[in-house]
Write an enzyme that holds these catalytic residues in place. Structure first.
Site, short mmCIF file in Angstrom:
data_model
loop_
_atom_site.label_atom_id
_atom_site.label_comp_id
_atom_site.label_asym_id
_atom_site.label_seq_id
_atom_site.Cartn_x
_atom_site.Cartn_y
_atom_site.Cartn_z
CB CYS A 63 -62.65 -7.68 18.71
SG CYS A 63 -63.53 -6.14 19.09
CB CYS B 121 -59.29 -2.95 24.54
SG CYS B 121 -59.22 -2.30 22.87
N1 DGL Z 1 -63.03 -4.10 22.07
C1 DGL Z 1 -61.83 -3.83 21.41
C2 DGL Z 1 -60.96 -5.01 21.13
O1 DGL Z 1 -60.99 -5.96 21.87
C3 DGL Z 1 -61.76 -2.70 20.43
C4 DGL Z 1 -62.79 -2.56 19.40
C5 DGL Z 1 -62.61 -1.25 18.73
O2 DGL Z 1 -62.70 -0.22 19.41
O3 DGL Z 1 -62.35 -1.26 17.51
O4 DGL Z 1 -60.21 -5.02 20.20
#
Ligand code: DGL
Length: 266
Positions: A178, A75
């Protein structure tokens, strides 16, 4: 002597980390992975830093209780907000993921970066872009996109992708900062008609090198042979043959498991 199995925890706010899990599983076919998505509290991208740290710590506590050898923050938001704080707290190494700005800057001079608000405003991203002085970056915080993708992939709720994406304005490449966005790599690339980059392969390679250092046993791969396919762009939905033991944890375990196999496994 019995080889000790390598056990790795992979965490994301929701489904995004499944795209990272797939890359890690491909590079470490004999490792056991635990996947924990906090889907019912996702998205994290507009939450406060203290809350993101607290939620991510809960996941790391769970990995600690399982005795993992290493964890992956799959993430960008959690990495940007709290990777440094978590690394001093836990006894296992924590590999993060960052927007692939360096990779894009090797080949392009005008690059747009799409990410959550927390990632876009992070000091980490500022440092990364400052490290590529020959490239000009336009950063776009997308407060809604991760949630929309999560809901479409898990529950089949359609949305208008184009309405969520900013104008290209002369960008030559786009960095998906993301992990949720990687589900739609091909669609985003087709929408803008330019290449997309993500940090998944770099994270998986970092993990593989780390695991070699941890175990120095035979992991079924030759780390020196690890070369990126598709120019490290690694379009999100390239499927792999499942070989790993993957254990899905948490309240959304079944949702993540079915999204993973449906999307990424041949
Ligand atoms: N998948 C996540 C990222 O890479 C977070 C997305 C989220 O929960 O806003 O930032």
């Amino acid at each position: 002597m019995q080889k000790k199995e390598v056990r790795i925890g992979v965490f994301d706010s929701g489904i995004g980390g499944l795209t990272v899990l797939k890359e890690c599983a491909a590079l470490l076919p004999q490792a056991t992975f635990y996947y924990l998505g906090d889907n019912f509290r996702a998205p994290y991208g507009s939450r406060g830093e203290e809350e993101i740290l607290r939620f991510t710590s809960e996941a790391m506590d769970e990995f600690a209780a399982l005795g993992v050898d290493a964890a992956v923050l799959a993430c960008n938001t959690a990495t940007a907000v709290c990777a440094d704080a978590l690394r001093v707290r836990y006894g296992f190494p924590i590999v993060g993921i960052e927007p692939a700005v360096k990779l894009a800057a090797r080949s392009y001079q005008r690059v747009m970066v799409l990410a959550t608000p927390r990632t876009i405003e992070s000091a980490r991203l500022r440092r990364l872009t400052a490290g590529c002085p020959d490239c000009s970056f336009v950063l776009h915080a997308l407060p809604e996109l991760a949630r929309r993708i999560e809901r479409e992939v898990l529950y089949g709720e359609p949305f208008d992708l184009g309405a969520q994406l900013p104008e290209r304005k002369g960008a030559e490449a786009v960095v998906l900062g993301c992990t949720h966005y990687i589900f739609y790599s091909e669609r985003i690339s087709a929408y803008y008609q330019i290449p997309v980059f993500d940090g998944n392969f770099g994270t998986a390679r970092h993990l593989a090198l780390l695991v070699r250092g941890l175990k120095s046993g035979d992991l079924g791969i030759d780390i020196h042979q690890i070369t990126p396919t598709k120019n490290e762009q690694m379009y999100g939905k390239v499927k792999i043959k499942e070989k790993n033991n993957i254990i899905f944890l948490g309240k959304a375990a079944n949702l993540n498991k079915s999204a993973y196999f449906r999307t990424f496994v041949l």
